[in-house]
Design an enzyme around this catalytic site. Structure first.
Site: not given
Length: 728
Positions: A368, A642
């Protein structure tokens, strides 16, 4: 125009991009391409008295002159929206050249330009099919002659020893294929192929606004151990972004493989959170003595490395972690008496370092690593305190404006790569177009960035106003909402307790109010009146739709109240009082556990402090059970996670598809540590005025903050004497 370009350090002559090696983009599933060599020789009639080298690339590059590396940039020229803006680098290379024969050489690899980008397989060749080098060397010699070495048909290219290299999958270097002396004069390149010169429009070239990515720190292992399966595991004690440097000796053809990951599970390297990023580097020895190697064109997010193929016994002296990030100057520090809280702040710093790698990415390890706008929107106040990131963010905002102009909206991440469909407007994420320039002005007294981004800001607010329509509520379309609310199931990160359209309308009201203030600063009187009235109308619509007369919100959740209180959306004093009491009730009833996602986390402690509930804010801050800021610390975290529960209490990794252990967004609470716990906040743009107002609590005996502002160093230090309830 020629003189103006020279004053800016920009190459004056029109040139051509090229000297590509004939490697087309890899098919889906294949590795990224090799790094190729390019070279040419030239002669100087006398010693140079000045020499300046301008360079950039479609791809990533490194340059050498007469066998010496030029500069210390990593992954130059970085990642921009290449079809709009391509940064170039400028080097003083006078000391690299000599009278007589000279040679210039380049390494060129795919990088962001042609390599794989994005999740779910990603895309390749997003910006073009062919990599290319742009280089122009301007020299003045002692005899008065001037010389320009640029792109022409005399350059030659060949494969180098790096046979594959990619940002996600890693780099593979075969030292047996190295060309000794290839960037020095006299090298025999008769077997190399002529490079192809490609047309290039220099109108996309821009000078850098900030520093490049560099190697910023070296870390030695804290442990070299053997896993239950018998594999060699190296632990650096810190989750970081970078790569490994090894010193190894062994027979020619021996291949050492380096596999990277952030965590262990059951004592083994755990790579599932990497998704489709291989994160594997390898080095094949040429033999004949000690060899030192470090990858050139890849970085990984990791704390642990699994090493296989090592000839002999691996020791801690054989391998070093090389930390890489944008080489920003540190400007902010925090310290306190609570070691867990101190570690939390240290983790915020490390996550910023790991994710400010040319663009402000979401994570540095998996497939990502995109410049997600929502992460930066919530973290900008913290970032600008900790580091001088004005230049980096100014460049990124210029890309945002360029992408917005082409796409018709602020995309989810910048630079934009279409992965799941067209760009869509989303609250908080798109609001970075207004919030980030405002924060840069607040922290650096920079009205220039406000002026430069003003069309982008107005376009965003006007677009959302059109979507909201006459009833002023943004209650249609896709929203991330309070992303990663801790109550959301692992595979439903948007399933928050706060209505996503409540979040969207509150964010719109906030951006409209900020834009009204920005318009006033820039002398846009008409816009100031228009956006002031619009912000008030949105706030009124928010009240009518989401707030009861007594101050209860339609979404009875921490984020809803935090948004309403901090954005000034409650019109009556009794509503504010009741909302404040209800927020405290919610936090207490939930056991002082965090109940917020991306939208609410930066605001929850400010909202509690704003209603006088300092003790509640501290109780929330210092909670150690999951979900909380300190829970990851108790689990050994060295960066921000996260998810609140990226690692579960039993030591297993959260089963969700998005489980990064280096994600700075939830570290936005550090801004409250700076402004409230240590009590150091800007009282005027650029800290020309300073507000010093520490708020003691939580059993802390001292806290301090230091910030190097545009007006000098500022310190705030407070301690609680035994019989005192305030700090000095």
């Amino acid at each position: 125009m020629e003189r103006a370009r020279r004053r800016r350090g920009r190459p004056a002559r029109r040139r051509r991009l090229g000297r590509r090696h004939d490697h087309r983009r890899a098919a889906a599933g294949d590795a990224d391409g090799p790094a190729v060599h390019l070279r040419r020789e030239f002669e100087l009639p006398a010693a140079p008295v000045s020499a300046r080298l301008y360079a950039s690339a479609h791809g990533v590059y490194e340059l050498e002159l007469n066998g010496r590396r030029v500069g210390d940039d990593v992954l130059a020229p970085g990642w921009t929206s290449y079809h709009h803006r391509l940064r170039y680098q400028t080097f003083d290379v006078t000391g690299h050249l000599t009278a007589g024969r000279n040679a210039v050489g380049a390494w060129l690899a795919d990088g962001w330009f042609r390599g794989r980008l994005g999740f779910r397989g990603g895309r390749r060749a997003v910006y073009g099919e062919h990599t290319g080098l742009l280089a122009q060397l301007e020299i003045r010699c002692a005899d008065g002659s001037t010389h320009v070495i640029a792109g022409d048909g005399t350059w030659r290219g060949a494969p180098g020893p790096i046979h594959t290299t990619g940002l996600y999958d890693g780099e593979h270097h075969d030292a047996r294929r190295e060309h000794d002396g290839w960037s020095s004069p006299g090298f025999d390149d008769a077997g190399w192929s002529p490079a192809t010169v490609l047309a290039f429009d220099p109108g996309t070239l821009v000078a850098p606004d900030g520093p490049p990515v560099r190697r910023t720190e070296l870390l030695r292992p804290v442990e070299v151990s053997t896993s239950p399966s018998g594999r060699t595991i190296v632990d650096f004690g810190q989750n970081l972004t970078g790569r490994l440097r090894i010193r190894v000796s062994g027979p020619a053809g021996t291949t050492v493989v380096l596999r990277h990951a952030e965590v262990l599970q059951d004592g083994e390297l755990y790579v599932r959170p990497l998704r489709e990023a291989a994160a594997v580097d390898s080095y094949t020895l040429r033999g004949g003595g000690t060899e030192e190697w470090e990858p050139r064109f890849t970085v990984h997010g990791f704390r642990y490395a699994e090493v296989t193929g090592w000839p002999g016994e691996l020791t801690a002296d054989d391998v070093t972690a090389v930390v890489c990030h944008t080489d920003m100057r540190r400007t902010g520090w925090f310290e306190c008496s609570d070691p867990l809280l101190q570690r939390l702040h240290d983790n915020v710093v490390w996550s910023m370092r790991g994710n400010f790698l040319d663009v402000p990415t979401d994570c540095p390890q998996r497939d990502e690593r995109l410049g997600w706008t929502g992460d930066l929107a919530v973290f900008a106040p913290t970032a600008t305190f900790l580091y001088d990131c004005a230049g980096m963010l100014t460049s990124w905002l210029a890309d945002l404006a360029a992408e917005q102009g082409e796409l018709g909206t602020v995309p989810f991440y910048v630079p934009w790569v279409e992965l799941l469909g067209p760009a869509l407007p989303a609250a908080v994420w798109g609001d970075v177009a207004v919030v980030a320039p405002w924060i840069l002005h607040e922290r650096y007294a920079d009205t220039g960035v406000l002026r430069a981004q003003y069309p982008s800001m107005t376009a965003w607010v006007d677009q959302v106003a059109d979507l909201a329509g006459e009833h002023r509520l943004w209650d249609t379309g896709f929203q991330f909402g309070d992303w990663l609310d801790p109550a959301a199931p692992p595979e439903q990160p948007a399933a928050a307790r706060t209505d996503a359209h409540l979040v969207a309308t509150a964010a719109h009201a906030h951006s409209a109010r900020l834009l009204a203030e920005i318009a006033a600063l820039l002398g846009e009187a008409g816009d100031h009146l228009r956006y002031t009235a619009h912000a008030a109308a949105v706030a009124e619509a928010f009240n009518d739709e989401y707030v009861t007369p007594s101050g209860r919100l339609a979404s009875d959740a921490q984020t809803a109240y935090a948004l309403a209180l901090t954005a000034g959306l409650l019109s009556k004093e009794e509503q504010r009082d009741r909302a404040g009491r209800r927020l405290v009730e919610l936090v207490r009833s939930e056991g002082y556990h965090v109940g917020t996602g991306f939208a609410g986390t930066p605001l929850i402690c400010d909202a509690l402090s704003g209603v006088g509930a300092h003790d509640t804010a501290y109780h929330l801050l210092l909670q150690r059970e999951c979900p909380s800021w300190l829970y990851p610390i108790t689990m050994g975290a060295t960066t921000m996670w996260e998810r609140w529960d990226s690692m579960l209490p039993d030591g297993t990794v959260n089963p969700g598809d998005m489980t990064s252990f280096n994600h700075y967004a939830l570290g936005a609470v550090a801004d409250w540590l700076h402004r409230t716990v240590a009590g150091l906040a800007p009282g005027a743009p650029g800290y020309r005025g300073v507000t010093v107002r520490p708020r003691p609590g939580g059993g802390l005996t001292h806290a301090a903050a230091t910030h190097d502002s545009p007006y000098g160093r500022i310190r705030s230090r407070g301690g609680a004497p035994p019989a005192a309830s305030t700090w000095t």
